[in-house]
Structures are given as C-alpha cells and as structure tokens.
Write a protein that holds these residues in place. Sequence first.
Motif, PDB file in Angstrom:
ATOM      1  N   ARG A 141      49.137  37.109  31.205  1.00  0.00           N
ATOM      2  CA  ARG A 141      49.755  35.929  30.619  1.00  0.00           C
ATOM      3  C   ARG A 141      48.750  35.209  29.728  1.00  0.00           C
ATOM      4  NH1 ARG A 141      51.082  32.575  35.124  1.00  0.00           N
ATOM      5  NH2 ARG A 141      52.682  34.139  35.544  1.00  0.00           N
ATOM      6  N   VAL A 142      49.172  34.896  28.520  1.00  0.00           N
ATOM      7  CA  VAL A 142      48.313  34.156  27.601  1.00  0.00           C
ATOM      8  C   VAL A 142      48.398  32.683  27.962  1.00  0.00           C
ATOM      9  CG1 VAL A 142      47.874  33.534  25.217  1.00  0.00           C
ATOM     10  CG2 VAL A 142      48.659  35.845  25.788  1.00  0.00           C
ATOM     11  N   LYS A 143      47.268  32.090  28.228  1.00  0.00           N
ATOM     12  CA  LYS A 143      47.233  30.676  28.598  1.00  0.00           C
ATOM     13  C   LYS A 143      46.535  29.864  27.518  1.00  0.00           C
ATOM     14  CE  LYS A 143      46.164  29.510  32.739  1.00  0.00           C
ATOM     15  NZ  LYS A 143      45.396  29.313  33.970  1.00  0.00           N
ATOM     16  N   LEU A 144      47.087  28.696  27.259  1.00  0.00           N
ATOM     17  CA  LEU A 144      46.404  27.760  26.366  1.00  0.00           C
ATOM     18  C   LEU A 144      45.320  27.042  27.169  1.00  0.00           C
ATOM     19  CD1 LEU A 144      49.458  26.229  24.516  1.00  0.00           C
ATOM     20  CD2 LEU A 144      47.906  28.004  23.675  1.00  0.00           C
ATOM     21  N   GLY A 145      44.249  26.722  26.504  1.00  0.00           N
ATOM     22  CA  GLY A 145      43.164  26.033  27.179  1.00  0.00           C
ATOM     23  C   GLY A 145      42.153  27.003  27.724  1.00  0.00           C
ATOM     24  N   PRO A 146      40.958  26.514  28.034  1.00  0.00           N
ATOM     25  CA  PRO A 146      39.858  27.380  28.457  1.00  0.00           C
ATOM     26  C   PRO A 146      40.024  27.864  29.887  1.00  0.00           C
ATOM     27  CG  PRO A 146      39.185  25.095  28.536  1.00  0.00           C
ATOM     28  CD  PRO A 146      40.570  25.113  27.943  1.00  0.00           C
ATOM     29  N   LEU A 196      37.402  30.061  32.968  1.00  0.00           N
ATOM     30  CA  LEU A 196      36.012  30.420  33.222  1.00  0.00           C
ATOM     31  C   LEU A 196      35.730  31.878  32.903  1.00  0.00           C
ATOM     32  CD1 LEU A 196      33.190  29.787  34.286  1.00  0.00           C
ATOM     33  CD2 LEU A 196      34.031  30.212  36.602  1.00  0.00           C
ATOM     34  N   TRP A 197      36.676  32.759  33.240  1.00  0.00           N
ATOM     35  CA  TRP A 197      36.425  34.195  33.154  1.00  0.00           C
ATOM     36  C   TRP A 197      37.084  34.780  31.906  1.00  0.00           C
ATOM     37  CZ3 TRP A 197      39.253  38.412  36.337  1.00  0.00           C
ATOM     38  CH2 TRP A 197      38.590  39.644  36.193  1.00  0.00           C
ATOM     39  N   HIS A 198      36.401  35.687  31.245  1.00  0.00           N
ATOM     40  CA  HIS A 198      36.919  36.318  30.032  1.00  0.00           C
ATOM     41  C   HIS A 198      37.990  37.368  30.313  1.00  0.00           C
ATOM     42  CE1 HIS A 198      34.346  39.614  31.327  1.00  0.00           C
ATOM     43  NE2 HIS A 198      33.313  38.794  31.320  1.00  0.00           N
ATOM     44  N   ARG A 199      38.113  37.830  31.539  1.00  0.00           N
ATOM     45  CA  ARG A 199      39.155  38.770  31.982  1.00  0.00           C
ATOM     46  C   ARG A 199      39.063  40.130  31.283  1.00  0.00           C
ATOM     47  NH1 ARG A 199      44.462  34.787  32.432  1.00  0.00           N
ATOM     48  NH2 ARG A 199      43.300  32.932  33.005  1.00  0.00           N
ATOM     49  N   ASP A 200      37.898  40.503  30.846  1.00  0.00           N
ATOM     50  CA  ASP A 200      37.693  41.788  30.179  1.00  0.00           C
ATOM     51  C   ASP A 200      36.995  42.733  31.140  1.00  0.00           C
ATOM     52  OD1 ASP A 200      37.158  43.947  28.582  1.00  0.00           O
ATOM     53  OD2 ASP A 200      35.867  42.868  27.170  1.00  0.00           O
ATOM     54  N   PHE A 201      37.746  43.654  31.728  1.00  0.00           N
ATOM     55  CA  PHE A 201      37.157  44.581  32.692  1.00  0.00           C
ATOM     56  C   PHE A 201      36.261  45.617  32.028  1.00  0.00           C
ATOM     57  CE2 PHE A 201      40.481  43.256  35.845  1.00  0.00           C
ATOM     58  CZ  PHE A 201      39.591  42.915  36.856  1.00  0.00           C
ATOM     59  N   HIS A 202      36.275  45.703  30.702  1.00  0.00           N
ATOM     60  CA  HIS A 202      35.279  46.540  30.023  1.00  0.00           C
ATOM     61  C   HIS A 202      33.915  45.870  30.043  1.00  0.00           C
ATOM     62  CE1 HIS A 202      38.943  48.470  28.425  1.00  0.00           C
ATOM     63  NE2 HIS A 202      38.182  49.547  28.263  1.00  0.00           N
ATOM     64  N   ASP A 203      33.905  44.597  30.385  1.00  0.00           N
ATOM     65  CA  ASP A 203      32.673  43.817  30.473  1.00  0.00           C
ATOM     66  C   ASP A 203      32.420  43.441  31.936  1.00  0.00           C
ATOM     67  OD1 ASP A 203      30.450  42.367  29.848  1.00  0.00           O
ATOM     68  OD2 ASP A 203      31.504  40.723  28.872  1.00  0.00           O
ATOM     69  N   ALA A 204      32.660  44.383  32.824  1.00  0.00           N
ATOM     70  CA  ALA A 204      32.449  44.176  34.258  1.00  0.00           C
ATOM     71  C   ALA A 204      31.944  45.495  34.823  1.00  0.00           C
ATOM     72  CB  ALA A 204      33.746  43.751  34.932  1.00  0.00           C
ATOM     73  N   VAL A 205      30.654  45.560  35.127  1.00  0.00           N
ATOM     74  CA  VAL A 205      29.977  46.825  35.420  1.00  0.00           C
ATOM     75  C   VAL A 205      29.654  46.937  36.903  1.00  0.00           C
ATOM     76  CG1 VAL A 205      27.920  48.212  34.929  1.00  0.00           C
ATOM     77  CG2 VAL A 205      29.018  46.900  33.100  1.00  0.00           C
ATOM     78  N   ILE A 206      29.938  48.096  37.471  1.00  0.00           N
ATOM     79  CA  ILE A 206      29.663  48.356  38.883  1.00  0.00           C
ATOM     80  C   ILE A 206      28.170  48.627  39.072  1.00  0.00           C
ATOM     81  CG2 ILE A 206      30.120  49.940  40.806  1.00  0.00           C
ATOM     82  CD1 ILE A 206      32.867  50.488  39.464  1.00  0.00           C
ATOM     83  N   VAL A 207      27.561  47.943  40.046  1.00  0.00           N
ATOM     84  CA  VAL A 207      26.134  48.136  40.316  1.00  0.00           C
ATOM     85  C   VAL A 207      25.887  48.774  41.687  1.00  0.00           C
ATOM     86  CG1 VAL A 207      25.369  46.305  38.774  1.00  0.00           C
ATOM     87  CG2 VAL A 207      25.912  45.753  41.149  1.00  0.00           C
ATOM     88  N   GLU A 264      40.276  32.628  41.776  1.00  0.00           N
ATOM     89  CA  GLU A 264      41.149  31.536  42.191  1.00  0.00           C
ATOM     90  C   GLU A 264      41.965  31.004  41.009  1.00  0.00           C
ATOM     91  OE1 GLU A 264      41.439  30.841  45.305  1.00  0.00           O
ATOM     92  OE2 GLU A 264      39.507  30.698  46.353  1.00  0.00           O
ATOM     93  N   GLU A 265      41.637  31.427  39.782  1.00  0.00           N
ATOM     94  CA  GLU A 265      42.436  31.039  38.623  1.00  0.00           C
ATOM     95  C   GLU A 265      43.827  31.667  38.670  1.00  0.00           C
ATOM     96  OE1 GLU A 265      39.589  30.151  34.909  1.00  0.00           O
ATOM     97  OE2 GLU A 265      39.696  32.267  35.420  1.00  0.00           O
ATOM     98  N   PHE A 266      43.984  32.733  39.460  1.00  0.00           N
ATOM     99  CA  PHE A 266      45.275  33.423  39.587  1.00  0.00           C
ATOM    100  C   PHE A 266      45.852  33.137  40.971  1.00  0.00           C
ATOM    101  CE2 PHE A 266      42.182  36.074  37.321  1.00  0.00           C
ATOM    102  CZ  PHE A 266      42.759  36.139  36.070  1.00  0.00           C
ATOM    103  N   GLY A 267      47.156  32.905  41.010  1.00  0.00           N
ATOM    104  CA  GLY A 267      47.790  32.769  42.321  1.00  0.00           C
ATOM    105  C   GLY A 267      47.600  34.006  43.155  1.00  0.00           C
TER     106      GLY A 267
END
Length: 610
Positions: free
Chosen positions: A377-382, A384-395, A341-344
């Motif tokens: 897009r680089v956003k200022l401010g924190p 929740l999600w790190h947005r690194d798909f190398h750190d998202a593993v299929i189970v 939900e952080e992305f439109g």
Amino acid sequence: MLRLPAPNEVEETVAYDVIIRQGLWFDGTGGPPKTRTLGIRDGVVATVSDQPLDEAGCPDVIDAAGKWIVPGFIDVHTHYDAEVLLDPGLRESVRHGVTTLLLGNCSLSTVYADAEDAADLFSRVEAVPREYVHGALQANKTWSTAAEYVGAIDSLPLGPNVGSLVGHSDLRTAVLGLDRATDPTVRPTDAELEKMAALLDAALDAGMLGMSGMDAAIDKLDGDRFRSRALPSTFATWRERRRLIEVLRKRGRILQSAPDVDDPKSGILFFLSSSRMLGWRKGVRMSLLVSADAKSMPLAVHTFGLGTRLLNKILGSAVRFQHLPVPFELYSDGIDLPVFEEFGAGTAALHLRDQLQRNELLADEDYRRRFRREFDRVKLGPSLWHRDFHDAVIVQCPDKSLVGKSFGAIADERGLHPLDAFLDVLVENGERNVRWTTVVANHRPKQLDKLAAEPSVHMGFSDAGAHLRNMAFYNFPLKLLKRTRDAHRAGAPFLSMERAVHRLTGELAEWFGIDAGTLREGDRADFVVIDPAGLDDSVDGYYEEEVPFYGGLRRMVNRNDDAVVATGIGGTVVFRGGEFREGYGRTVKSGRYLRAGEPHRGRSAAKVGA
C-alpha cells in the motif's frame, strides 16, 4: 624537630589530583583549540596552562601529547531508565567518552507508574527483556514522588552524570491507569488533567528538565494485560498536550517528543505550541525526534535546515530536531524489529511470544495476503523503513548458502514477492535464527555532512540502553569526530573540529539547560582524552558483548578503546587503557544527578593556580 608549614605554604604546595599534559585542548565553546596542560583539583579544572605544571604529589598524570582533550560528550537521548538501577556505571556509554546523559525520553520514565505498568510501557518499545525491567523496578523502586525519584537516582553509585525528563505516558498511566490511558474512547476529566499538570509541576520542582512525549503510534505495550496497545501518550488530544506544555512554558523547561509520521500537521502543531506569538511571553524549547535522511522519504531531508529556521523565526518558536550523525544501521533477528509495528500484520506477529505460534502465523496464507496488501500500500507521509528487501542482507542463517544475500535477491531467484521470500526464509530456518541488516537512514554522505553543520538540528537519538540486538550507537560522537577529521584531511571540510566538539558538548548543555559540556578553568572536570590515531575503521566495526545483568544476553556494542585514552568524571579518571577503575559503578560514585536550573560553575568555582 619537624617544622609544620605555615597555612599559606600549604596553599601554595597543594598537589593536583590529575594533570593532563600538553594535549590539544578544546574547551567546548566552539573556540579554537590550543595546546595546553590541565590541572584538576577537587573535581574541577583548576588550571589551564600553556606552561608545564608542577607534577609533584599528583597521583595521576596523563601524557596527552599528540592527543585531544575535550569536554565529556553529552548524550541527550538514552533509555537507560531500568539499566541505571542494575549497573549505575552505564559503561557502554562512558567507555566511549560520554560523561553526561539524559533519561526519560519518548514519553517513557519510571517516576510515577508502578513497576508492572512501567515494565509494560518500556520493554517492548525499547526491545529490552521485560523480566529484567520489571525485576529491576520491583527490587529497587523505593520512590512514589518525583523528589524521591531524583533522590534515589542521585544516591546510586553513578558513573556518568544523569539528568532526566518525566514521560507523558508515565503521567497518563499514573493518573488514568494503564487500561484507561490506552483506551481511545477515554478522555481525561478536567480534574484528571489538572492532576497530570500537578505531577508534572512537581517533577520540575524536583529538578527534572521537562517532559517527553510520543505522538507516533508505532510503539506498543508489553506484558499480558494490554499487550500490543499503543503507548498512552499517543492517545492524548492536543488540548491535553497544550495544558502540559503550559506548565513547561511557565517554568522555562523543555519538551522532547516525536511527531506523528501519519499526520503531517502534527509537526506544525509542535511549532505553534513552541511559539511566543499566540499571546505567550515565553516560548518552549522543543527537541523533536526524527529520522532526518530516511531512505523511505528521500526528499524529507530538505524540510530541515532553512525551512525549520524560517518557521522558528516567523512563529517565534524554538524547535530543533534530534539527529543521529551516523548511518542508521539496523539489525534484526527474524521479525523482531520495531519497524514492523508500522504494519498491522507486523504487530500481529510481534504480539505472539511463543515461537511455534509465530512461525505458524508467518506461514499462514491468509495472513500473508493481508501482510502483502499492507506492505504494497502506498502511504502518504514518511515512514521509518524503506521496505526494500533488496536492501536487507542476511548475516547469519542456518542455511549458510543464504548468508550475504538480500531477501530481494532470494525473491528474484525463487520468483516470489519479496515479502514472501522474507517470510519463507524465516519459517524454513526458524524465525529468530535468521539475522539480517539494513540501513534505513543517513546513508548519503553529502546529506549527512550537511546535517552535521545544520544549526536547526542537534546531536542525539543514540537510544543508548535500548534495542539491544537491533543497533548500537554508543560511539556516535567518536564517529562524528572521525568524519570531521577525515574531511579535513581530504581537503573537503564540512565542519571545523572545534565546531564538531561544540555540537557534541557545550551546544547541547546550553539547549537542555544542564551544567555540563565545557572544560574551562572552574568547570567541573568531565573530560575525554582522545588519540586521533585511534579514530580508524574500528569505529564502524560490529561488536557484541554479554550482559550479565540481562541474564547473559548478548547485545550489540561499540569498541574503540584505542581512541579513548581516558574518560574522567568529576575530576576522577574512571576509564583508562580499556579498563574501568576499581569499584566503578558499584562502590565508587563519580557522577551525580544534574538538576534543572543549577548554575554553571564557571571560573568562580576554582582557585586558578600556576
């Protein structure tokens, strides 16, 4: 002839209802533990003794030798508001030693809004099927005032003790209507604002602990009428918030909220609103929800601790941050995860409930271009999600060759943008058939230990009862105790055991103003007996359980029944040996609604014996 005993003889021979024998007893105040035997009578701790107690006539004796006796844990951040109507035992928390919990967080409560509006407010935000939320409220909502709400909750066969906050989104919806409450062009009139303040005041009169809010616009409405609009509280101006905080200030009650991650000054405004320096004699206690050590903002963790303590001291504020003292691990079936939900573009996909329509959208190239732009897009401010798909593993995945791989690795193999690889896998395998996991915060043990000992944060943020397929932190107190115990064994302690227990019990009770959290003579007998040998790798295990009252949906849970020997509420053992007592949460009531301002029983409530 049978001789009846004299009255004083009856007094001397009254049996205990429960005896907990020779365990290492923590009283919840932070004092050092001692080996003691507890005698419980009439719902309170009657005796704490260093000598054996007379067990004659006692129907329930727990041998706690080699085990810990601790006050029942307190969970200050749950979303059981609908579930408590369907299963008042709230078993997933109680089986892990939680005996007191709070409802009504993140601006969401079911006090004033009608069943349809409350279901739209709650269901998508907390990822609970709307049909069951709406059904629970439609069938059971007999109240229209806060006093009636408190009475209705207290009349349930409660398992744990329950306290609650009234939600700002609930107040706004009741006064403005859900349409106007989520219209960015609408500002409440002075009369409407005063009506909100009056409803809040009535909730505090009824014994509710305070108000909850939500500033971050990531959370969206469910239903068909206003689907995908942000929560009502996110549209409030600070003029509106200040008026409601004035009510809390006058009554000495608390505010729970979350700052707007896209607006750094939002956090400062909470400190200022909490302050006693601006002509106010009283401060306002505030408990703010954060992801303390987020991967997306690795430096943010350093703003907690000393910085928070200094601001509180300089401004005369009383702000603490709710912290989950375990790694923040999330799971998702496809794209059904609130972080999108952080992305439109993410909201556009989650707006669609039809699976075919959603798959078509995910495959659309124009949509993907938009999503990539937002993602990169680089956003200022924190966030929740790190947005690194190398750190998202299929189970789980129909294509078994992908299980165990990260989406980033798949992108590297296919020569694609990581987002395209992610969307391709979902489209190829059926979006909700792909289950994956990532850790978004609290991943660095050193920082996690530092936060666990930091007085400007307190233990919370479990979200128990929500995000059924995304996460399960019902056992976070056990995880903290395990880490604390293990650190001592390794010769690198970051927290004493008694301080860890205090942080999970008495400290929270004092901050939130509830009668709970300690286990001394005269205190209500809410307790947990823990076998430290059961604090093993199972506390980190993944478990699912079918939920009958949610139509058989399987949800993530925790299972540490070897660790929790017994849970007692109101002097009654309700969970023991992996089983709940007969009638628990159905015909037997062990907990009660905890009203604000109730005095702690202390020593005066019991006849101290033996």
